[in-house]
Design an enzyme around this catalytic site. Structure first.
Site, PDB file in Angstrom:
ATOM      1  N   HIS A 190      -3.851  -5.221   0.172  1.00 14.51           N
ATOM      2  CA  HIS A 190      -3.401  -5.775   1.449  1.00 14.51           C
ATOM      3  C   HIS A 190      -3.691  -7.276   1.531  1.00 14.51           C
ATOM      4  O   HIS A 190      -4.747  -7.679   2.025  1.00 14.51           O
ATOM      5  CB  HIS A 190      -4.102  -5.077   2.617  1.00 14.51           C
ATOM      6  CG  HIS A 190      -3.634  -3.687   2.878  1.00 14.51           C
ATOM      7  ND1 HIS A 190      -2.500  -3.407   3.617  1.00 14.51           N
ATOM      8  CD2 HIS A 190      -4.160  -2.503   2.512  1.00 14.51           C
ATOM      9  CE1 HIS A 190      -2.345  -2.094   3.690  1.00 14.51           C
ATOM     10  NE2 HIS A 190      -3.333  -1.524   3.031  1.00 14.51           N
ATOM     11  N   GLU A 206      -2.053  -9.222   3.451  1.00 16.68           N
ATOM     12  CA  GLU A 206      -1.561  -9.623   4.780  1.00 16.68           C
ATOM     13  C   GLU A 206      -2.496  -9.253   5.917  1.00 16.68           C
ATOM     14  O   GLU A 206      -2.296  -9.685   7.062  1.00 16.68           O
ATOM     15  CB  GLU A 206      -0.208  -8.954   5.027  1.00 16.68           C
ATOM     16  CG  GLU A 206      -0.218  -7.538   5.594  1.00 16.68           C
ATOM     17  CD  GLU A 206      -0.877  -6.457   4.741  1.00 16.68           C
ATOM     18  OE1 GLU A 206      -1.092  -5.363   5.276  1.00 16.68           O
ATOM     19  OE2 GLU A 206      -1.164  -6.700   3.548  1.00 16.68           O
ATOM     20  N   CYS A 217       0.832  -1.209   0.000  1.00 14.57           N
ATOM     21  CA  CYS A 217       0.000   0.000   0.000  1.00 14.57           C
ATOM     22  C   CYS A 217       0.871   1.265   0.000  1.00 14.57           C
ATOM     23  O   CYS A 217       1.507   1.556  -0.999  1.00 14.57           O
ATOM     24  CB  CYS A 217      -0.992  -0.025   1.153  1.00 14.57           C
ATOM     25  SG  CYS A 217      -2.400   1.098   0.881  1.00 14.57           S
TER      26      CYS A 217
END
Length: 235
Positions: free
Chosen positions: A177, A179, A91
Site C-alpha cells: 500500500h 497510497e 492489495c
C-alpha cells in the site's frame, strides 16, 4: 489538459485512493468511486474508463462463494485486461488482477503488516517503482499469488516474493500500500482493522508512530512513482 476518467472500485470505505488522489488529478483524471454493495458497482462498460483502479479489502479472492461480487470483478477485469486498457490494482486489487490473468491466489500463512522496504528486481529498478527504492512502504495482507504468465516481477520482500508485477506499460499490480499513509486518514485504517491487529498481536501505537515517522517520505516517493506510471500508460 483533457480530463480523463479514473474509476476506482472501493471495497472498504477507508481504503480509498489516499495520497494517490492528488497525482491522479494533476495528471488530468477526474476520479469516480464505485462502492461495493451499490447497485451501480459494476454497471459500466469495462473498456470505457480511461483508467480502472481496484482497491484493497480484507477478504480473499478465493472467497467468491461468500462474496459473489468477486466473480463479477474478475469477469470485468478479464475483459479489460484482454484489451490492454490501463488498470491498477492495490492489495486485493492486485490479487484480483492476478486471478483474472489465470494465476492462483491463496493464503500465505502469515500476516505481513507494517512498514518495510521492497527489494526491487532489475525490471523494478527500470520501472516507476524505482522511486520507492529504500523507502519503507506499508504492507497489510495475508494472501499472495503466483506470478501470472506474461507479466514481470517488480518487487519482493523476505516474507512475500510477489509484491508487484506489471504487464507492459498499462497494467500495474501492487501487493503493498503506497497510497495509504495520507496524514490523519491512517487512523481510519487502525480503527477499521482493529480486530485483525489485535489477533496478530500488533501494537496500534507503534504502527501509528511508524506512519507519522515514515509517511511523509513514502507519500513523496509514491507520488513520483504513480505520476511516472500515469505519464506512460498512453505511450
Amino acid at each position: 489538459m483533457t480530463t480523463r476518467k479514473a474509476l476506482a472500485l472501493r471495497h472498504v470505505h477507508f481504503e480509498d485512493l489516499g495520497s494517490f488522489s492528488g497525482p491522479l488529478r494533476a495528471a488530468g483524471f477526474e476520479i469516480e468511486y464505485r462502492d461495493v454493495g451499490d447497485e451501480d458497482y459494476l454497471s459500466f462498460d469495462p473498456l470505457e474508463p480511461d483508467l480502472v483502479i481496484v482497491l484493497g479489502g480484507p477478504i480473499g479472492v478465493y472467497e467468491d462463494e461468500a462474496y459473489p461480487f468477486l466473480a463479477g470483478e474478475i469477469a470485468m477485469l478479464q475483459k479489460r485486461l484482454a484489451s490492454g486498457r490501463p488498470t491498477l490494482g492495490i492489495c486485493l486489487g492486485a490479487q484480483l488482477i492476478a486471478r483474472a490473468l489465470g494465476a492462483r491466489v491463496y493464503a500465505s500463512g502469515l500476516k505481513e503488516i507494517g512498514f518495510s522496504p521492497l527489494s526491487l528486481t532489475a525490471a523494478g529498478q527500470a520501472s516507476p517503482l524505482r522511486h520507492l527504492a529504500d523507502v519503507p512502504v506499508l504492507h497489510w495482507h495475508g494472501d499472495t499469488y503466483d506470478l501470472p504468465a506474461g507479466t514481470g516481477l517488480l518487487a519482493s520482500t523476505p516474507q512475500t516474493v510477489q509484491q508487484a508485477f506489471a504487464r507492459g506499460k498499462t497494467v500495474l499490480a501492487l501487493q503493498f500500500h503506497p497510497e495509504a499513509v495520507d496524514g490523519a486518514a491512517f487512523e481510519r485504517w487502525l480503527v477499521g482493522h482493529a480486530c485483525e491487529l489485535s489477533a496478530a498481536g500488533l501494537s496500534v501505537p507503534a504502527l501509528r508512530a511508524d506512519a507519522r515517522r515514515l509517511g511523509p517520505r513514502l507519500e513523496t516517493a509514491a507520488a513520483s512513482m504513480i505520476g511516472e506510471w500515469l505519464e506512460n500508460i498512453d505511450g
